[in-house]
Design a protein around this motif. Sequence first.
Motif, mmCIF file in Angstrom:
data_model
loop_
_atom_site.group_PDB
_atom_site.id
_atom_site.type_symbol
_atom_site.label_atom_id
_atom_site.label_comp_id
_atom_site.label_asym_id
_atom_site.label_seq_id
_atom_site.Cartn_x
_atom_site.Cartn_y
_atom_site.Cartn_z
ATOM 1 N N SER A 49 33.630 51.409 44.670
ATOM 2 C CA SER A 49 32.555 50.944 45.547
ATOM 3 C C SER A 49 33.090 50.642 46.940
ATOM 4 C CB SER A 49 31.907 49.683 44.974
ATOM 5 O OG SER A 49 31.242 49.971 43.772
ATOM 6 N N GLN A 50 32.206 50.740 47.899
ATOM 7 C CA GLN A 50 32.509 50.380 49.282
ATOM 8 C C GLN A 50 31.811 49.062 49.576
ATOM 9 O OE1 GLN A 50 30.587 52.817 52.185
ATOM 10 N NE2 GLN A 50 31.584 51.848 53.912
ATOM 11 N N ILE A 51 32.573 48.035 49.936
ATOM 12 C CA ILE A 51 31.973 46.756 50.326
ATOM 13 C C ILE A 51 31.510 46.891 51.770
ATOM 14 C CG2 ILE A 51 32.392 44.303 50.710
ATOM 15 C CD1 ILE A 51 34.385 44.411 48.382
ATOM 16 N N THR A 52 30.239 46.636 51.999
ATOM 17 C CA THR A 52 29.671 46.788 53.340
ATOM 18 C C THR A 52 29.614 45.475 54.098
ATOM 19 O OG1 THR A 52 27.438 46.602 52.433
ATOM 20 C CG2 THR A 52 28.331 48.835 52.741
ATOM 21 N N ALA A 68 39.328 20.605 53.996
ATOM 22 C CA ALA A 68 38.762 21.328 52.854
ATOM 23 C C ALA A 68 38.397 22.711 53.370
ATOM 24 C CB ALA A 68 37.533 20.610 52.299
ATOM 25 N N THR A 69 38.795 23.751 52.634
ATOM 26 C CA THR A 69 38.558 25.123 53.088
ATOM 27 C C THR A 69 37.949 25.973 51.987
ATOM 28 O OG1 THR A 69 40.772 25.879 52.461
ATOM 29 C CG2 THR A 69 40.488 25.049 54.730
ATOM 30 N N LEU A 70 37.353 27.071 52.414
ATOM 31 C CA LEU A 70 36.812 28.067 51.503
ATOM 32 C C LEU A 70 37.278 29.433 51.993
ATOM 33 C CD1 LEU A 70 34.894 28.634 49.084
ATOM 34 C CD2 LEU A 70 33.025 28.783 50.729
ATOM 35 N N SER A 71 37.710 30.275 51.073
ATOM 36 C CA SER A 71 38.108 31.648 51.404
ATOM 37 C C SER A 71 37.513 32.575 50.367
ATOM 38 C CB SER A 71 39.627 31.789 51.448
ATOM 39 O OG SER A 71 40.183 31.530 50.175
ATOM 40 N N VAL A 72 37.496 33.881 50.688
ATOM 41 C CA VAL A 72 36.949 34.872 49.761
ATOM 42 C C VAL A 72 37.921 36.036 49.677
ATOM 43 C CG1 VAL A 72 34.995 36.378 49.207
ATOM 44 C CG2 VAL A 72 34.595 34.219 50.420
ATOM 45 N N GLY A 73 38.192 36.445 48.452
ATOM 46 C CA GLY A 73 39.094 37.571 48.251
ATOM 47 C C GLY A 73 39.031 38.064 46.830
ATOM 48 N N THR A 74 40.182 38.479 46.337
ATOM 49 C CA THR A 74 40.297 38.994 44.976
ATOM 50 C C THR A 74 41.261 38.098 44.201
ATOM 51 O OG1 THR A 74 42.189 40.398 45.518
ATOM 52 C CG2 THR A 74 39.989 41.354 45.835
ATOM 53 N N SER A 75 41.392 38.345 42.911
ATOM 54 C CA SER A 75 42.343 37.552 42.139
ATOM 55 C C SER A 75 43.775 37.814 42.613
ATOM 56 C CB SER A 75 42.202 37.836 40.645
ATOM 57 O OG SER A 75 42.244 39.216 40.395
ATOM 58 N N TYR A 81 39.215 39.116 51.969
ATOM 59 C CA TYR A 81 37.982 39.406 52.701
ATOM 60 C C TYR A 81 37.682 38.387 53.802
ATOM 61 C CZ TYR A 81 37.446 42.381 48.597
ATOM 62 O OH TYR A 81 37.659 43.288 47.599
ATOM 63 N N ILE A 82 37.849 37.104 53.495
ATOM 64 C CA ILE A 82 37.628 36.053 54.498
ATOM 65 C C ILE A 82 38.737 35.012 54.347
ATOM 66 C CG2 ILE A 82 36.099 34.214 55.303
ATOM 67 C CD1 ILE A 82 33.725 35.873 54.392
ATOM 68 N N ALA A 83 39.433 34.754 55.451
ATOM 69 C CA ALA A 83 40.526 33.787 55.454
ATOM 70 C C ALA A 83 39.991 32.368 55.239
ATOM 71 C CB ALA A 83 41.276 33.860 56.787
ATOM 72 N N ALA A 98 40.997 42.527 60.384
ATOM 73 C CA ALA A 98 42.121 42.765 59.471
ATOM 74 C C ALA A 98 41.664 43.006 58.031
ATOM 75 C CB ALA A 98 43.090 41.588 59.512
ATOM 76 N N ALA A 99 40.464 42.558 57.681
ATOM 77 C CA ALA A 99 39.958 42.718 56.314
ATOM 78 C C ALA A 99 39.283 44.063 56.085
ATOM 79 C CB ALA A 99 38.969 41.602 56.001
ATOM 80 N N ILE A 100 38.984 44.785 57.139
ATOM 81 C CA ILE A 100 38.200 46.018 57.015
ATOM 82 C C ILE A 100 38.827 47.043 56.062
ATOM 83 C CG2 ILE A 100 37.307 48.014 58.289
ATOM 84 C CD1 ILE A 100 36.645 46.015 60.568
ATOM 85 N N PRO A 101 40.132 47.303 56.093
ATOM 86 C CA PRO A 101 40.686 48.283 55.144
ATOM 87 C C PRO A 101 40.429 47.914 53.675
ATOM 88 C CG PRO A 101 42.252 47.874 56.895
ATOM 89 C CD PRO A 101 41.140 46.854 57.054
ATOM 90 N N ALA A 102 40.441 46.626 53.345
ATOM 91 C CA ALA A 102 40.200 46.205 51.964
ATOM 92 C C ALA A 102 38.747 46.408 51.551
ATOM 93 C CB ALA A 102 40.584 44.736 51.795
ATOM 94 N N LEU A 103 37.839 46.504 52.516
ATOM 95 C CA LEU A 103 36.416 46.669 52.220
ATOM 96 C C LEU A 103 36.042 48.123 51.947
ATOM 97 C CD1 LEU A 103 34.965 44.380 55.044
ATOM 98 C CD2 LEU A 103 35.380 43.755 52.657
ATOM 99 N N ALA A 104 36.785 49.067 52.496
ATOM 100 C CA ALA A 104 36.408 50.483 52.439
ATOM 101 C C ALA A 104 36.326 51.042 51.028
ATOM 102 C CB ALA A 104 37.373 51.321 53.278
ATOM 103 N N ASP A 105 37.186 50.566 50.137
ATOM 104 C CA ASP A 105 37.203 51.089 48.772
ATOM 105 C C ASP A 105 37.883 50.059 47.887
ATOM 106 O OD1 ASP A 105 37.461 52.466 46.386
ATOM 107 O OD2 ASP A 105 38.395 54.227 47.263
ATOM 108 N N VAL A 106 37.191 49.564 46.869
ATOM 109 C CA VAL A 106 37.790 48.538 46.011
ATOM 110 C C VAL A 106 38.829 49.103 45.053
ATOM 111 C CG1 VAL A 106 35.773 47.042 46.167
ATOM 112 C CG2 VAL A 106 35.986 48.596 44.233
ATOM 113 N N GLY A 107 38.935 50.427 44.960
ATOM 114 C CA GLY A 107 39.932 51.040 44.098
ATOM 115 C C GLY A 107 39.319 51.649 42.851
#
Length: 142
Positions: A49-52, A68-75, A81-83, A98-107
């Motif tokens: 999938s492509q994350i848009t 207190a912080t919140l971030s978004v990514g993978t395991s 995705y978001i620092a 900097a996150a754009i390459p990780a969004l193009a294709d999840v693998g």
Amino acid sequence: ASSFFLASEGTLFVSDIKNVGFVAMSQSKSITLSGASANTTVGVIPANSQITDVTMDVIIAGDDTNAATLSVGTSANGTAYIAATTAKTIARTQPIAAAIPALADVGTTDSNVIAQFTATDGDGTVGEGVVTVSYIQNNSVT
């Protein structure tokens, strides 16, 4: 040659147009921004999938005594995705360049999207965020 005909209700039909699009999908999850640090699974993005877009909305500011912080990514990479961004201010955050390459294709395997809440003291009593991941299924563009 195209075949056109007009239905009795006035709808025009064309017979040689193919359906070549994809369906945009999204998954959202409410994230508690109080108490002890925690990881929350936002959703599972299907392989290829492509994350848009990824949005991280702090809708109720957290009240932890210190940071207190919140971030978004993978395991594998919790900030893919978001620092880490303050969870103590109402705001919307989206991926930086900097996150754009990780969004193009999840693998080639499904990918768990994880929201990571980190509290310095863990003494907060209020706070809520909403993380939304939008994607096009089976649209591997790389």
